[in-house]
Design a protein around this motif. Structure first.
Motif, mmCIF file in Angstrom:
data_model
loop_
_atom_site.group_PDB
_atom_site.id
_atom_site.type_symbol
_atom_site.label_atom_id
_atom_site.label_comp_id
_atom_site.label_asym_id
_atom_site.label_seq_id
_atom_site.Cartn_x
_atom_site.Cartn_y
_atom_site.Cartn_z
ATOM 1 N N GLU A 147 0.823 -1.223 0.000
ATOM 2 C CA GLU A 147 0.000 0.000 0.000
ATOM 3 C C GLU A 147 0.851 1.266 0.000
ATOM 4 O O GLU A 147 0.312 2.355 -0.217
ATOM 5 N N GLU B 205 -0.423 -2.990 -15.630
ATOM 6 C CA GLU B 205 -0.627 -2.182 -14.432
ATOM 7 C C GLU B 205 -0.319 -0.703 -14.662
ATOM 8 O O GLU B 205 -0.259 0.068 -13.709
ATOM 9 N N GLN C 299 2.490 2.230 -6.681
ATOM 10 C CA GLN C 299 2.093 1.728 -5.371
ATOM 11 C C GLN C 299 2.432 0.241 -5.287
ATOM 12 O O GLN C 299 2.312 -0.484 -6.273
ATOM 13 N N THR D 244 1.684 -3.405 -4.522
ATOM 14 C CA THR D 244 0.467 -4.220 -4.404
ATOM 15 C C THR D 244 0.745 -5.567 -3.760
ATOM 16 O O THR D 244 -0.162 -6.173 -3.200
ATOM 17 N N ARG D 245 1.988 -6.045 -3.862
ATOM 18 C CA ARG D 245 2.300 -7.356 -3.310
ATOM 19 C C ARG D 245 3.771 -7.425 -2.939
ATOM 20 O O ARG D 245 4.635 -6.975 -3.699
ATOM 21 N N THR E 123 2.038 -1.091 -9.185
ATOM 22 C CA THR E 123 0.980 -0.650 -10.084
ATOM 23 C C THR E 123 0.950 0.871 -10.103
ATOM 24 O O THR E 123 1.391 1.522 -9.139
ATOM 25 N N HIS F 234 -3.872 -13.151 -0.252
ATOM 26 C CA HIS F 234 -3.066 -11.988 -0.613
ATOM 27 C C HIS F 234 -1.778 -11.940 0.200
ATOM 28 O O HIS F 234 -1.791 -12.131 1.417
#
Length: 572
Positions: free
Chosen positions: A41, A74, A107, A109-110, A121, A393
């Motif tokens: 995030e 993305e 950002q 994401t993972r 992304t 996730h």
């Protein structure tokens, strides 16, 4: 009749680690452990380092150890910093989208793990309590799948259409179901102002730069970790309790009066019997109530969970025995995914299900249970072989990988706890030991531990001072290099006991063997740590002169550089 559900949230704050546990009727059902803030995030101003047409992706430097990976799918054509132009909503190839040297807004994401960079992304999402603002390339309005009532979903969707900024999308979260439209509108306004600040900071900041950090662990506590029916939030620190109360006044007003400070002598997690429940999260075998058990094995590609009946033989027939074991296993699998923070691909090998109706019941039960998981989790399918395929996730490394390291003796086939983890546990053991002492038992507490564990224990003097204040006694630390890292002793001795002085002692030590290895500062002489100041000294061996005694460690000065032939193996 089902027992009444009583939910407690425990917050244990240590200078080096924060732990949050959710208890339902005394059983731990969720756990969050934070040593360093997670990066998922986070929003960065990054620099494109290389463009790889073969995988239609670019590697972007965001200031971390490894570059992040940004796939062409993305990249939003109108995104901040995106140099490519297209009439369509999507770029055809990575070369059309970005070039080496471009500065882009991305950002995480993972989490990528220790061997890979983070996934990135340009579709920025800013999370609040009631909604998520979708910035760059989206006008979508969505409603959380956890809101199942069709009328409420439609009402939330229409509200989202009214509230979303013209250049952004909006996802209405589950928590908005009981909120007023005014509260949701206020949050949307705050999130949009935050987005405008990110865009402004992008233009003014160097690259790479961190522009926005994910909400703190205490915000996550109030937003997502604490269930709505939480009775009490118990914090073992007055200062942190006040911080959480102040945050609750902004985020969850209903929780303000439920936050309280723990006043007990023993550590918070021990008082509520949490520690014994957590000891099994590092074990591969997890028992089930009826005698069956799970075998949990984490690998690079995913996690495998095997279900076994064990000694459970049932009371009716084979089908009932299998169904009962699988039912218990599903409940425990969902619990263990949260406690161990398992992520990525998870395969659950259920016991062969004899009847199709039992299979349908179990899968419905599985679906209902994973809906309660605050981390996005999806059951993909039940294969003909009886394997339940799950994706969860990835927010970071699993707890097992964070708190352990590859065993030096078996070269990674097994794992042992890190010296840092052992030192944190030793702090808790010291507090537990002190809590058992009566006021009539006077004296100082003596700790004897492996040198590396001891070096982490005393590395930050203010943490040791805080520990002494908490237990109301002085602590003396000695070391024993022959101890295994996990072994230590804690004892009480008279404050008048005479400790031999090391002042004036001289010894030779190797600078390569200073402890802890990540923050080399301490040598070992006899049964004491000796702190050195050797910044910038690139010599292998030095002569150390002890100038001051101390309870936790002695102070030493480097006297001269010593030349030692390579064939000699000097200790520390």
């Amino acid at each position: 009749m089902a027992p009444q559900r009583e939910v407690l949230v425990l917050v244990e704050c240590d200078p080096m680690e924060t732990r949050i546990a959710v208890l339902e009727n005394g059983k731990v059902v969720d756990l969050e452990v934070e040593r360093e803030p997670r990066i998922v995030e986070n929003v960065y101003k990054g620099v494109v380092k290389s463009v790889i047409p073969g995988i239609d992706a670019a590697f972007v430097d965001i200031g971390l150890e490894k570059c992040g990976l940004l796939y062409v799918s993305e990249i939003v054509p109108s995104g901040v910093g995106v140099s490519g132009n297209t009439d369509k909503n999507q770029f055809h190839s990575i070369r059309d989208a970005v070039r080496e040297g471009d500065e882009v807004l991305v950002q995480v994401t993972r989490y990528g793990g220790p061997r890979k960079g983070a996934r990135l992304t340009t579709r920025i999402g800013i999370r609040g309590h009631y909604c998520v603002l979708l910035c760059q390339g989206s006008d979508h309005v969505g409603v959380s799948v956890k809101i199942t009532d069709d009328n409420l979903r439609e009402r939330m969707r229409k509200l989202g259409e009214q509230l979303r900024p013209l250049d952004c999308g909006l996802i209405i979260r589950y928590h908005a179901a009981n909120a007023t439209p005014e509260a949701i509108a206020l949050e949307v306004e705050q999130l949009y102002k935050r987005w405008q600040k990110i865009v402004k900071d992008f233009a003014l900041s160097p690259s790479p730069s961190l522009l926005f950090s994910r909400p703190s662990i205490f915000a996550d506590l109030l937003w997502d970790i604490a269930p709505p029916d939480t009775k009490r939030i118990i914090v073992d620190s007055e200062e942190e309790a006040e911080r959480i109360r102040a945050l609750a006044k902004e985020l969850r007003m209903e929780f303000v009066d439920r936050i309280e400070v723990y006043k007990g002598c023993s550590p918070l997690f021990e008082h509520f019997n949490v520690e014994p429940q957590l000891r099994t999260i590092f074990e591969p075998i997890e028992p089930l109530p009826s005698g069956g058990y799970l075998v949990i094995e984490e690998a690079e590609a995913g996690t495998i969970i095997d279900v076994n009946t064990g000694r459970y033989i049932g009371t009716k027939n084979a089908a009932q025995t299998i169904f009962q074991t699988n039912q218990e296993a599903i409940e425990e699998v969902v619990r263990q995914m949260k406690l161990r923070d398992l992520s990525g691909i998870i395969l659950v090998d259920l016991i062969d299900i004899l009847h199709s109706r039992d299979r349908s019941k179990l899968m419905r039960m599985f679906e209902q249970l994973v809906k309660r998981d605050r981390t996005p989790t999806k059951i993909v399918s039940l294969t003909p072989l009886g394997l339940v395929e799950i994706t969860r996730h990835r927010r970071g490394e699993s707890l097992w990988k964070v708190m352990t390291k590859p065993c030096p003796h078996c070269r990674g086939l097994g794992r042992v706890k890190t010296a840092l983890t052992l030192s944190i546990e030793l702090r808790r053991k010291i507090r537990s030991f002190a809590a058992t002492l009566s006021p009539n038992e006077t004296g100082e507490i003596v700790i004897c531990a492996h040198p590396e564990v001891a070096s982490w224990l005393v590395l930050e003097e203010e943490n040791m001072e805080l520990l002494e204040q908490q237990i109301g006694r002085t602590i003396v630390v000695i070391v024993n290099p022959s101890f295994p890292q996990e072994h230590f002793t804690i004892s009480l001795r008279s404050s008048e006991a005479i400790q031999p002085s090391l002042v004036g002692a001289e010894f030779i030590c190797s600078l390569k063997a200073l402890l802890p290895p990540e923050e080399p500062m301490f040598a070992v002489h006899g049964n004491k740590l000796v702190r050195l100041n050797v910044e910038g000294d690139n010599k292998d061996f030095v002569t150390v002169h002890v100038v001051e005694d101390g309870r936790w460690f002695c102070e030493g000065e480097v006297k001269t550089t010593t030349k030692v032939e390579a064939r000699w193996s000097w200790g520390t």
